[in-house]
Scaffold this active site. Structure first.
Site, PDB file in Angstrom:
ATOM      1  N   ARG A  46      -0.497 -14.700 -55.596  1.00  0.00           N
ATOM      2  CA  ARG A  46      -1.700 -14.566 -56.423  1.00  0.00           C
ATOM      3  C   ARG A  46      -2.603 -13.492 -55.811  1.00  0.00           C
ATOM      4  O   ARG A  46      -3.231 -12.697 -56.498  1.00  0.00           O
ATOM      5  CB  ARG A  46      -2.448 -15.899 -56.553  1.00  0.00           C
ATOM      6  N   TYR A  98     -13.563  -3.647 -79.631  1.00  0.00           N
ATOM      7  CA  TYR A  98     -12.304  -4.384 -79.779  1.00  0.00           C
ATOM      8  C   TYR A  98     -12.630  -5.864 -80.055  1.00  0.00           C
ATOM      9  O   TYR A  98     -13.448  -6.464 -79.345  1.00  0.00           O
ATOM     10  CB  TYR A  98     -11.479  -4.235 -78.495  1.00  0.00           C
ATOM     11  N   ASP A 170     -13.777   1.036 -71.302  1.00  0.00           N
ATOM     12  CA  ASP A 170     -12.467   0.538 -71.722  1.00  0.00           C
ATOM     13  C   ASP A 170     -11.661   1.761 -72.139  1.00  0.00           C
ATOM     14  O   ASP A 170     -11.929   2.372 -73.171  1.00  0.00           O
ATOM     15  CB  ASP A 170     -12.652  -0.465 -72.878  1.00  0.00           C
ATOM     16  N   LYS A 195      -0.864  -1.619 -74.097  1.00  0.00           N
ATOM     17  CA  LYS A 195      -0.837  -0.592 -75.128  1.00  0.00           C
ATOM     18  C   LYS A 195      -0.129   0.666 -74.602  1.00  0.00           C
ATOM     19  O   LYS A 195       1.019   0.601 -74.253  1.00  0.00           O
ATOM     20  CB  LYS A 195      -2.265  -0.322 -75.610  1.00  0.00           C
TER      21      LYS A 195
HETATM   22  C1  LIG Z   1      -5.687  -4.826 -76.646  1.00  0.00           C
HETATM   23  C2  LIG Z   1      -7.009  -4.427 -76.171  1.00  0.00           C
HETATM   24  C3  LIG Z   1      -7.720  -5.219 -75.256  1.00  0.00           C
HETATM   25  C4  LIG Z   1      -7.190  -6.556 -74.776  1.00  0.00           C
HETATM   26  O1  LIG Z   1      -6.010  -6.438 -74.051  1.00  0.00           O
HETATM   27  P1  LIG Z   1      -4.827  -7.538 -74.039  1.00  0.00           P
HETATM   28  O2  LIG Z   1      -3.819  -6.906 -73.162  1.00  0.00           O
HETATM   29  O3  LIG Z   1      -4.386  -7.712 -75.451  1.00  0.00           O
HETATM   30  O4  LIG Z   1      -5.406  -8.787 -73.493  1.00  0.00           O
HETATM   31  C5  LIG Z   1      -8.950  -4.751 -74.818  1.00  0.00           C
HETATM   32  N1  LIG Z   1      -9.470  -3.584 -75.262  1.00  0.00           N
HETATM   33  C6  LIG Z   1      -8.809  -2.819 -76.148  1.00  0.00           C
HETATM   34  C7  LIG Z   1      -9.445  -1.544 -76.595  1.00  0.00           C
HETATM   35  C8  LIG Z   1      -7.575  -3.206 -76.634  1.00  0.00           C
HETATM   36  O5  LIG Z   1      -6.950  -2.436 -77.525  1.00  0.00           O
END
Ligand SMILES: *Cc1c(COP(=O)(O)O)cnc(C)c1O
Length: 379
Positions: A46, A98, A170, A195
């Protein structure tokens, strides 16, 4: 090192025990100690795991940061960042955030006494007016999802320095191939590695990258205490994905441009959202802070009816109807009923997310095939 070289080499060393060029999957929870406290830097997975360490180093290198921290999902990364705050603290963010970030802010952290303001972050003066003595953080997501607005990272970095706040970016949509927010003055970069960074739609993971040692210590303490860490197999998959990030992004951007231009000239299509258009409201900032404009394109249908959008989405074949984005394959989605369904409809419409809005994650297939698919579906 240039970006492509870094994507392949930075932060990653051949395995010290065998020379394996690819980072092994250290599928272990614990590590044997010679005598109490005498170990090789690893005690419990962890806290630390060698596969994760290499991924964290690679991410730090790509973002021009110093410390990378991986989490079990993008949302677990968001969770860790907000947990640095205390009841009474306030955060300012964008009103086309998001959906999952909006949900954790309003449905989870608001219950713990943290206050969130959502506003149009294209207007910096408007945001500065919301700053008060409780404000601790500005949360930027750029390009925004799904309207692909661009937030001026340097502008906000100046504001957060002036008011002694943290600036979080982000960077999921852009990736460090297109922009490196830490270089522009952001304090924290956050990712959904699910992504573009992973890039193959086979893993869910998140990350945080920082330069500052003290911030890194705080976040590592939360990462270990709260325990939202990823397993080594998933870390391996993201490490593998990162090696082609620059190649994939280059093609995503080329295809994104072709799709955006095709849609713009289509008689049944209304507004097209893509920051590469000169008439895009934030085109100048996009050009300044991004290398290219990415593979995300959103569009409305003339007449703005949900039924029309549904029909197009049902007919698309190569663009698979699915949540998520950033994989090698093209995806399409309907924000109003899918990713942004958790935002109340009045608020959604106010933020400009119309009923017929379709979001495309343009993959790395041959553009001719993608355009033909759009033609038969919208046609
Ligand atoms: C998908 C996404 C998240 C969240 O991520 P997960 O891996 O699905 O938990 C946060 N911010 C943006 C811009 C995203 O596209």
């Amino acid at each position: 090192m240039k970006f492509g070289t870094k994507a392949i080499h930075a932060g990653v060393e051949p395995d010290p025990t065998t020379g394996a060029i690819m980072t092994p999957i250290y599928q272990t929870s614990t590590y044997v100690q010679k005598s109490p406290g005498d170990h090789k830097g690893y005690e419990y997975s962890r806290t630390h795991n060698p596969t994760r360490t290499q991924l964290q180093n690679a991410l730090a290198a790509l973002e021009n940061g110093k410390h990378g921290l991986c989490f079990a999902s993008g949302m677990a990364a968001v969770d860790a960042i907000i947990k640095m705050l205390k009841p009474g603290d306030e955060v300012i963010s964008t009103n086309d955030l998001y959906g999952g970030s909006y949900r954790i802010f309003t449905k989870i952290f608001q219950n713990y006494g943290i206050k969130f303001h959502f506003t149009n972050m294209q207007d910096l003066d408007n945001v500065e007016k919301l700053i008060n003595r409780n404000t601790k953080m500005i949360w930027a997501e750029t390009p925004t999802n799904p309207l692909l607005n661009i937030i001026d990272i340097k502008g906000y970095a100046a504001m957060t320095k002036k008011h002694d706040l943290l600036l979080v970016a982000d960077n999921t949509f852009a990736t460090p191939y297109l922009q490196t927010p830490l270089d522009m003055g952001a304090d924290i970069v956050m990712h959904s590695l699910t992504k573009y960074m992973g890039g193959h739609s086979d893993v869910v993971m998140g990350a945080v990258v920082v330069k500052d040692d003290e911030l890194a210590d705080k976040l590592a303490f939360i990462q270990n205490s709260c325990g939202g860490t990823p397993g080594p197999q998933d870390c391996f998959l993201v490490l593998r994905g990162l090696k082609t990030l620059h190649l994939r992004m280059e093609r995503h951007c080329q295809n994104g441009r072709k799709v955006a231009e095709y849609l713009k000239n289509h008689p049944k299509v209304g507004k097209v959202f893509w920051p590469g258009f000169e008439e895009h409201a934030n085109h100048a900032i996009a050009k300044e802070q991004m290398r290219d404009f990415g593979g995300m394109v959103s569009f409305e249908l003339k007449g703005d009816k949900v039924e029309d959008a549904t029909r197009v989405l049902e007919k698309l074949k190569l663009f698979a109807l699915a949540e998520s984005l950033g994989g090698v394959e093209s995806l399409c989605g309907h924000p109003a009923t899918m990713t942004h369904a958790s935002i109340p409809s009045a608020e959604r419409l106010k933020a400009g997310l119309s009923d017929s809005l379709i979001r495309l994650s343009v993959g790395v297939e041959d553009a001719e095939d993608l355009l033909a698919d759009l033609e038969q579906a919208i046609g």
